[in-house]
Scaffold this active site. Structure first.
Site, short mmCIF file in Angstrom:
data_model
loop_
_atom_site.label_atom_id
_atom_site.label_comp_id
_atom_site.label_asym_id
_atom_site.label_seq_id
_atom_site.Cartn_x
_atom_site.Cartn_y
_atom_site.Cartn_z
N CYS A 41 -10.96 25.90 -7.07
CA CYS A 41 -11.01 26.97 -8.07
C CYS A 41 -12.30 27.78 -7.97
O CYS A 41 -12.27 29.00 -7.84
CB CYS A 41 -10.86 26.36 -9.46
SG CYS A 41 -10.94 27.55 -10.78
N GLY A 183 5.84 35.69 -2.25
CA GLY A 183 5.61 36.59 -3.39
C GLY A 183 5.27 35.84 -4.65
O GLY A 183 5.77 36.15 -5.73
N VAL A 185 2.01 33.99 -7.15
CA VAL A 185 0.79 34.53 -7.78
C VAL A 185 -0.29 34.83 -6.74
O VAL A 185 -0.83 35.95 -6.70
CB VAL A 185 0.23 33.52 -8.81
CG1 VAL A 185 -1.01 34.09 -9.47
CG2 VAL A 185 1.27 33.19 -9.86
N GLY A 187 -0.25 35.25 -3.45
CA GLY A 187 0.10 36.31 -2.51
C GLY A 187 0.01 37.69 -3.15
O GLY A 187 -0.52 38.64 -2.55
N ALA A 323 -5.83 25.75 -12.92
CA ALA A 323 -7.14 25.19 -13.22
C ALA A 323 -7.22 24.69 -14.66
O ALA A 323 -7.77 23.61 -14.92
CB ALA A 323 -8.20 26.25 -12.97
N HIS A 447 -6.55 47.62 -35.61
CA HIS A 447 -6.05 48.87 -35.02
C HIS A 447 -7.23 49.71 -34.56
O HIS A 447 -8.21 49.81 -35.28
CB HIS A 447 -5.24 49.63 -36.07
CG HIS A 447 -4.81 50.97 -35.59
ND1 HIS A 447 -3.77 51.14 -34.70
CD2 HIS A 447 -5.30 52.23 -35.85
CE1 HIS A 447 -3.61 52.44 -34.45
NE2 HIS A 447 -4.54 53.11 -35.12
P1 FAD Z 1 -9.36 21.25 -6.78
O1 FAD Z 1 -9.95 22.39 -7.47
O2 FAD Z 1 -8.53 21.51 -5.58
O3 FAD Z 1 -10.55 20.29 -6.40
C1 FAD Z 1 -10.39 19.13 -5.67
C2 FAD Z 1 -11.67 18.78 -5.00
O4 FAD Z 1 -11.55 17.47 -4.48
C3 FAD Z 1 -12.04 19.68 -3.83
O5 FAD Z 1 -13.33 20.20 -4.00
C4 FAD Z 1 -11.99 18.75 -2.62
O6 FAD Z 1 -13.00 19.04 -1.66
C5 FAD Z 1 -12.27 17.41 -3.27
N1 FAD Z 1 -11.78 16.26 -2.50
C6 FAD Z 1 -10.55 16.07 -1.97
N2 FAD Z 1 -10.47 14.85 -1.38
C7 FAD Z 1 -11.68 14.27 -1.55
C8 FAD Z 1 -12.22 13.02 -1.17
N3 FAD Z 1 -11.51 12.11 -0.54
N4 FAD Z 1 -13.50 12.77 -1.49
C9 FAD Z 1 -14.26 13.68 -2.15
N5 FAD Z 1 -13.79 14.87 -2.54
C10 FAD Z 1 -12.52 15.16 -2.25
N6 FAD Z 1 -5.61 28.56 -11.07
C11 FAD Z 1 -5.75 29.15 -12.27
O7 FAD Z 1 -5.55 28.50 -13.29
N7 FAD Z 1 -6.13 30.47 -12.38
C12 FAD Z 1 -6.35 31.23 -11.30
O8 FAD Z 1 -6.67 32.41 -11.42
C13 FAD Z 1 -6.19 30.64 -10.01
N8 FAD Z 1 -6.42 31.37 -8.91
C14 FAD Z 1 -6.31 30.77 -7.69
C15 FAD Z 1 -6.54 31.55 -6.56
C16 FAD Z 1 -6.44 30.97 -5.31
C17 FAD Z 1 -6.71 31.82 -4.10
C18 FAD Z 1 -6.13 29.59 -5.19
C19 FAD Z 1 -6.06 28.94 -3.84
C20 FAD Z 1 -5.89 28.82 -6.31
C21 FAD Z 1 -5.97 29.41 -7.57
N9 FAD Z 1 -5.71 28.68 -8.72
C22 FAD Z 1 -5.83 29.28 -9.94
C23 FAD Z 1 -5.34 27.25 -8.68
C24 FAD Z 1 -6.55 26.38 -8.99
O9 FAD Z 1 -7.55 26.64 -8.03
C25 FAD Z 1 -6.16 24.91 -8.97
O10 FAD Z 1 -5.09 24.70 -9.85
C26 FAD Z 1 -7.33 24.04 -9.40
O11 FAD Z 1 -8.43 24.23 -8.55
C27 FAD Z 1 -6.93 22.56 -9.40
O12 FAD Z 1 -8.01 21.80 -9.78
P2 FAD Z 1 -8.20 20.30 -9.31
O13 FAD Z 1 -9.42 19.83 -10.02
O14 FAD Z 1 -6.95 19.55 -9.47
O15 FAD Z 1 -8.46 20.36 -7.73
#
Ligand code: FAD
Length: 469
Positions: A41, A183, A185, A187, A323, A447
């Site tokens: 994120c 198509g 979010v 993309g 996120a 308003h």
């Molecule tokens: P992540 O954020 O993926 O974090 C997981 C972390 O674990 C990573 O840093 C990784 O390096 C680490 N990791 C993995 N395996 C290991 C290991 N074995 N040891 C140590 N570390 C490890 N969501 C929204 O709500 N709003 C948005 O606007 C939005 N925009 C996005 C735009 C893009 C381009 C992308 C790709 C995603 C977007 N998302 C958005 C989705 C959002 O990023 C994810 O839903 C969110 O990051 C998930 O959080 P998480 O904590 O589950 O995992």
């Protein structure tokens, strides 16, 4: 080292869980293999994409709509290097902020790949290959997700010509032609960025509608708006191959329902076909942690895996890959580990597409209510009839409210319009408290605001008639 909780992964799910656990008095550590905290994120997802969306929108406005407001800035000149630097600075400020919060809350940070070596044991392998052994009462898997490929298609994502969202946030120049496969979010957001900066963008989508899962009236109208902005769509198209050439790449696709194949060329191809749970090299098999049928870590209703003392949350488990969903789960899991009753209301998780206009929704779609056999009333109001929207030249879009026919309880709200991602939260709060469309209709709205459209839609839902139309 001995802990109450070791969180593996520092994305919004993991770092929020670690902060909350520490706030609740648990001795907490977090393990992250990336050099900076914040996960997908903050590093390569939500935050950099929003920096680029905002900057490209300002560029586009300067060249298109500002003159109509009497602000004539001439033809704007793109400084892509400066725009990318703004994005990088935004990311740095945010990831540094998470590092600060870890210190402030006395969460120990371990940099390296975390592996579960049985219940209560995590081994962290640093870049130098050295291992550190952590002992803990509880492990939280928050390893997030990774780019998914295209089913049945061998694609070499080199992040230069064929890119994932990560590469699409770092293009050194504006492509003349960009093909976006998918198509959804991500993309559409990144396609919008490069289109506003001058690229000719074509989205190739397998389904007949963009934003699969969104309320159909919203996705149809939204596609029309994007088409008006110049985005091209190949709908119902199944990609069968992506070939890299000397410069650029070729994408071959055929009608999903069968028919002749077509090939398009582009300088850059963005593969945005979704994300898959990241469970590699975590030692799950050895620890006996089960996955579900879609490769996600299987959990019960309280985020516990089948192994005592091991929990999982965020993108790596069931539910929308968002996120804020991960953050809410992070807080809930920390509360459970501290002996409290953590809870997430999955019926009220807003979802936003940060294009211009934005698309935002919370709760059920009309299609879901129909298939669940729920009787409902629907009220809709357009931004064209709103004074503030006219003043801002932001009249595209509408608010649609769906409420239970018998109880009037609001079950879903869908918005296309400028600032929809902010406006949606009044609907989320209302729904969290089990409110009705009449509650919303009787709530005084300042308003002139864009939010008055929500009230008008509520008047249409509750009483069958809005005031201003
Ligand atoms: P992540 O954020 O993926 O974090 C997981 C972390 O674990 C990573 O840093 C990784 O390096 C680490 N990791 C993995 N395996 C290991 C290991 N074995 N040891 C140590 N570390 C490890 N969501 C929204 O709500 N709003 C948005 O606007 C939005 N925009 C996005 C735009 C893009 C381009 C992308 C790709 C995603 C977007 N998302 C958005 C989705 C959002 O990023 C994810 O839903 C969110 O990051 C998930 O959080 P998480 O904590 O589950 O995992």
């Amino acid at each position: 080292m001995s802990y109450d909780v070791v969180v593996i992964g520092s994305g919004p799910g993991g770092y929020v869980c670690a902060i909350k656990a520490a706030q609740l008095g648990l001795k907490t550590a977090i393990v992250e293999k990336r050099a900076t905290l914040g996960g997908t994120c903050l590093n390569v997802g939500c935050i950099p994409s929003k920096a680029m969306l905002h900057a490209s929108e300002v560029f586009h406005e300067a060249g298109h709509s500002m003159a109509a407001l009497g602000v004539n800035v001439g033809k704007p000149k793109l400084d892509l290097k400066a725009m990318l630097a703004h994005k990088d600075a935004t990311v740095k400020a945010n990831v540094d902020g998470v590092a600060f919060l870890m210190k402030k809350n006395k969460v120990d940070v371990f940099t390296g790949a975390g592996k579960i070596a049985g219940a209560g044991k995590v081994v962290v392998t640093g870049d130098d290959g050295k291992d550190e052994n952590l002992e803990t009462k509880n492990i939280v898997i928050a390893t997030g997700s990774d780019v998914a490929g295209i089913p049945g298609v061998d694609v070499d994502i080199d992040e230069k010509i064929i890119v994932s969202s990560t590469g699409a946030l770092e293009l050194a120049k504006v492509p003349e032609n960009l093909i976006v496969v998918g198509g959804g979010v991500i993309g559409l957001e990144l396609g919008s960025v490069w289109q506003r900066l001058g690229a000719n963008v074509t989205v190739v989508e397998y389904l007949d509608t963009i934003l699969g899962g969104m309320d159909k009236s919203v996705s149809k109208q939204f596609q029309k708006m994007l088409e008006k902005q110049g985005m091209n769509f190949k709908m119902g198209a199944k990609v069968t191959g992506i070939e890299k050439g000397k410069s650029g790449a070729e994408v071959t696709f055929e009608p999903a329902k069968g028919g002749d194949a077509e090939t398009l060329k582009a300088d850059i191809v963005l593969v945005a076909t979704g994300r898959k749970p990241y469970t590699e090299n975590l030692g799950l098999e050895e620890a006996g942690v089960k996955l579900d049928d879609r490769g996600r870590v299987a959990i019960d209703g309280h985020w516990k895996t089948n192994v005592d003392g091991i929990y999982a949350l965020g993108d790596v488990v069931v539910g929308p890959m968002l996120a804020h969903k991960a953050e809410d789960e992070g807080m809930a899991v920390a509360e459970i580990l501290a002996g409290q009753k953590g809870h997430v209301n999955f019926d009220v998780i807003p979802s936003v597409v940060y294009t211009e206009p934005e698309v935002a929704s919370v709760g059920k779609t009309e299609e879901e209510l129909k298939s669940d056999g729920v009787e409902y009333t629907a009220g809709k109001f357009p931004f064209t009839a709103n004074g503030r929207a006219r003043a801002m030249l932001a009249t595209d879009g509408f608010v649609k409210i769906l409420a239970d026919k018998k109880t009037d309880r609001v079950l879903g709200v869908h918005i296309i319009g400028k600032g929809a991602g902010e406006i949606i939260h009044e609907a989320a709060v209302l729904m969290e408290f089990g409110g009705s469309s009449e509650d919303l209709a009787r709530t005084c709205h300042a308003h002139p605001t864009m939010s008055e459209v929500v009230r008008e839609a509520a008047l249409a839902t509750a009483f069958g008639k809005p005031i201003h139309m």
